[in-house]
Design a protein around this motif. Structure first.
Motif, PDB file in Angstrom:
ATOM      1  N   PHE A 196       2.754 -32.764   3.656  1.00  0.00           N
ATOM      2  CA  PHE A 196       3.950 -33.680   3.276  1.00  0.00           C
ATOM      3  C   PHE A 196       4.525 -34.323   4.520  1.00  0.00           C
ATOM      4  O   PHE A 196       4.924 -35.605   4.414  1.00  0.00           O
ATOM      5  CB  PHE A 196       5.031 -32.846   2.712  1.00  0.00           C
ATOM      6  N   ASN A 197       4.658 -33.778   5.597  1.00  0.00           N
ATOM      7  CA  ASN A 197       4.923 -34.622   6.791  1.00  0.00           C
ATOM      8  C   ASN A 197       4.167 -35.655   7.133  1.00  0.00           C
ATOM      9  O   ASN A 197       4.638 -37.083   7.615  1.00  0.00           O
ATOM     10  CB  ASN A 197       5.329 -33.788   8.002  1.00  0.00           C
ATOM     11  N   GLU A 198       2.853 -35.635   7.156  1.00  0.00           N
ATOM     12  CA  GLU A 198       1.878 -36.543   7.527  1.00  0.00           C
ATOM     13  C   GLU A 198       2.159 -37.791   6.554  1.00  0.00           C
ATOM     14  O   GLU A 198       1.875 -38.911   6.924  1.00  0.00           O
ATOM     15  CB  GLU A 198       0.789 -36.214   7.314  1.00  0.00           C
ATOM     16  N   VAL A 199       2.522 -37.563   5.115  1.00  0.00           N
ATOM     17  CA  VAL A 199       2.543 -38.437   4.378  1.00  0.00           C
ATOM     18  C   VAL A 199       4.128 -39.144   4.401  1.00  0.00           C
ATOM     19  O   VAL A 199       3.961 -40.511   4.275  1.00  0.00           O
ATOM     20  CB  VAL A 199       3.147 -37.778   2.626  1.00  0.00           C
ATOM     21  N   LEU A 200       4.833 -38.709   5.158  1.00  0.00           N
ATOM     22  CA  LEU A 200       6.183 -39.467   5.662  1.00  0.00           C
ATOM     23  C   LEU A 200       6.059 -40.240   6.801  1.00  0.00           C
ATOM     24  O   LEU A 200       6.877 -40.975   7.216  1.00  0.00           O
ATOM     25  CB  LEU A 200       7.287 -38.334   5.489  1.00  0.00           C
ATOM     26  N   ALA A 201       5.096 -39.726   7.707  1.00  0.00           N
ATOM     27  CA  ALA A 201       4.943 -40.370   8.913  1.00  0.00           C
ATOM     28  C   ALA A 201       4.530 -41.762   8.777  1.00  0.00           C
ATOM     29  O   ALA A 201       3.950 -42.373   7.764  1.00  0.00           O
ATOM     30  CB  ALA A 201       3.928 -39.973   9.878  1.00  0.00           C
ATOM     31  N   SER A 248      -2.300 -41.468   1.161  1.00  0.00           N
ATOM     32  CA  SER A 248      -0.915 -41.107   0.856  1.00  0.00           C
ATOM     33  C   SER A 248      -0.973 -39.828  -0.278  1.00  0.00           C
ATOM     34  O   SER A 248      -0.668 -38.861  -0.335  1.00  0.00           O
ATOM     35  CB  SER A 248       0.129 -41.867   0.850  1.00  0.00           C
ATOM     36  N   ILE A 249      -1.607 -40.399  -1.212  1.00  0.00           N
ATOM     37  CA  ILE A 249      -1.885 -39.635  -2.439  1.00  0.00           C
ATOM     38  C   ILE A 249      -2.566 -38.162  -2.012  1.00  0.00           C
ATOM     39  O   ILE A 249      -2.231 -37.165  -2.522  1.00  0.00           O
ATOM     40  CB  ILE A 249      -2.470 -40.389  -3.536  1.00  0.00           C
ATOM     41  N   ALA A 250      -3.806 -38.547  -1.399  1.00  0.00           N
ATOM     42  CA  ALA A 250      -4.584 -37.439  -1.165  1.00  0.00           C
ATOM     43  C   ALA A 250      -3.692 -36.165  -0.069  1.00  0.00           C
ATOM     44  O   ALA A 250      -3.831 -34.986  -0.525  1.00  0.00           O
ATOM     45  CB  ALA A 250      -5.670 -37.412  -0.382  1.00  0.00           C
ATOM     46  N   LEU A 251      -2.903 -36.661   0.630  1.00  0.00           N
ATOM     47  CA  LEU A 251      -2.349 -35.817   1.438  1.00  0.00           C
ATOM     48  C   LEU A 251      -0.960 -35.215   0.548  1.00  0.00           C
ATOM     49  O   LEU A 251      -0.748 -33.956   0.799  1.00  0.00           O
ATOM     50  CB  LEU A 251      -1.479 -36.626   2.679  1.00  0.00           C
ATOM     51  N   PHE A 252      -0.519 -35.798  -0.345  1.00  0.00           N
ATOM     52  CA  PHE A 252       0.664 -35.089  -1.222  1.00  0.00           C
ATOM     53  C   PHE A 252      -0.335 -34.118  -2.010  1.00  0.00           C
ATOM     54  O   PHE A 252       0.365 -33.108  -2.131  1.00  0.00           O
ATOM     55  CB  PHE A 252       1.216 -36.404  -2.219  1.00  0.00           C
ATOM     56  N   TRP A 253      -1.322 -34.434  -2.604  1.00  0.00           N
ATOM     57  CA  TRP A 253      -1.851 -33.403  -3.624  1.00  0.00           C
ATOM     58  C   TRP A 253      -2.223 -32.123  -2.606  1.00  0.00           C
ATOM     59  O   TRP A 253      -2.291 -30.982  -3.027  1.00  0.00           O
ATOM     60  CB  TRP A 253      -3.143 -34.066  -4.336  1.00  0.00           C
ATOM     61  N   SER A 273     -10.077 -34.252   0.183  1.00  0.00           N
ATOM     62  CA  SER A 273     -10.345 -34.566   1.315  1.00  0.00           C
ATOM     63  C   SER A 273     -11.265 -35.609   1.349  1.00  0.00           C
ATOM     64  O   SER A 273     -11.186 -36.569   2.532  1.00  0.00           O
ATOM     65  CB  SER A 273     -10.934 -33.202   2.070  1.00  0.00           C
ATOM     66  N   ASP A 274     -12.296 -35.864   0.545  1.00  0.00           N
ATOM     67  CA  ASP A 274     -13.128 -36.853   0.452  1.00  0.00           C
ATOM     68  C   ASP A 274     -12.226 -38.207   0.251  1.00  0.00           C
ATOM     69  O   ASP A 274     -12.502 -39.403   0.916  1.00  0.00           O
ATOM     70  CB  ASP A 274     -14.114 -37.016  -0.569  1.00  0.00           C
ATOM     71  N   LEU A 275     -11.255 -38.163  -0.684  1.00  0.00           N
ATOM     72  CA  LEU A 275     -10.243 -39.230  -0.658  1.00  0.00           C
ATOM     73  C   LEU A 275      -9.636 -39.691   0.320  1.00  0.00           C
ATOM     74  O   LEU A 275      -9.317 -40.793   0.739  1.00  0.00           O
ATOM     75  CB  LEU A 275      -9.279 -39.098  -2.050  1.00  0.00           C
ATOM     76  N   LEU A 276      -9.133 -38.617   1.272  1.00  0.00           N
ATOM     77  CA  LEU A 276      -8.413 -38.909   2.424  1.00  0.00           C
ATOM     78  C   LEU A 276      -9.374 -39.627   3.553  1.00  0.00           C
ATOM     79  O   LEU A 276      -9.028 -40.609   4.264  1.00  0.00           O
ATOM     80  CB  LEU A 276      -8.033 -37.373   3.029  1.00  0.00           C
ATOM     81  N   LYS A 277     -10.549 -39.235   3.552  1.00  0.00           N
ATOM     82  CA  LYS A 277     -11.776 -39.637   4.285  1.00  0.00           C
ATOM     83  C   LYS A 277     -12.158 -41.034   4.128  1.00  0.00           C
ATOM     84  O   LYS A 277     -12.251 -41.896   4.886  1.00  0.00           O
ATOM     85  CB  LYS A 277     -12.822 -38.791   4.460  1.00  0.00           C
TER      86      LYS A 277
END
Length: 129
Positions: free
Chosen positions: A124-129, A101-106, A89-93
């Motif tokens: 996963f859908n957010e990674v693809l968006a 993308s990596i954070a969302l996948f994990w 979540s911190d990586l995403l932030k």
């Protein structure tokens, strides 16, 4: 890192030369790139605590994003899902688009492993968006 040591670092990383990476770490302990790669080697060799300690030290540097990713993966492998989700979540932030993308996948992978398939699909859908 001086040019010569940087070349040694690249060569050791490319070839997976653990002894050379250990030598570089012992001589350049403050270099964040060497510390990161050496931490990954320690974790591969099941010296988890030692590797984790180095990654935690990296959280206090400008290279903290790399540490967040590796700590998240480490905690996922230890089934410490809440800690792993915090790191991702911190990586995403704080990360760039690739980091996100990596954070969302994990995060999706963790939710899937927990049986939370609908939540996993959102990630996963957010990674693809």
């Amino acid at each position: 890192m001086k040019n010569y040591s940087y070349q040694l670092f690249l060569k050791a990383k490319e070839s997976g030369d653990k002894e050379k990476m250990k030598f570089l770490y012992e001589n350049y302990k403050s270099d964040p790139y060497i510390k990161l790669e050496y931490a990954k080697i320690l974790i591969e060799e099941y010296k988890i605590k030692e590797g984790e300690t180095l990654l935690l030290e990296l959280l206090e540097t400008k290279n903290y994003l790399y540490a967040l990713l590796e700590l998240g993966k480490l905690e996922t492998n230890k089934n410490n899902n809440e800690k792993a989700k915090k790191y991702f979540s911190d990586l995403l932030k704080y990360g760039n688009e690739k980091d996100k993308s990596i954070a969302l996948f994990w995060l999706g992978k963790i939710e899937s492993n927990l049986g939370n398939y609908e939540e996993a699909m959102k990630y996963f859908n957010e990674v693809l968006a």
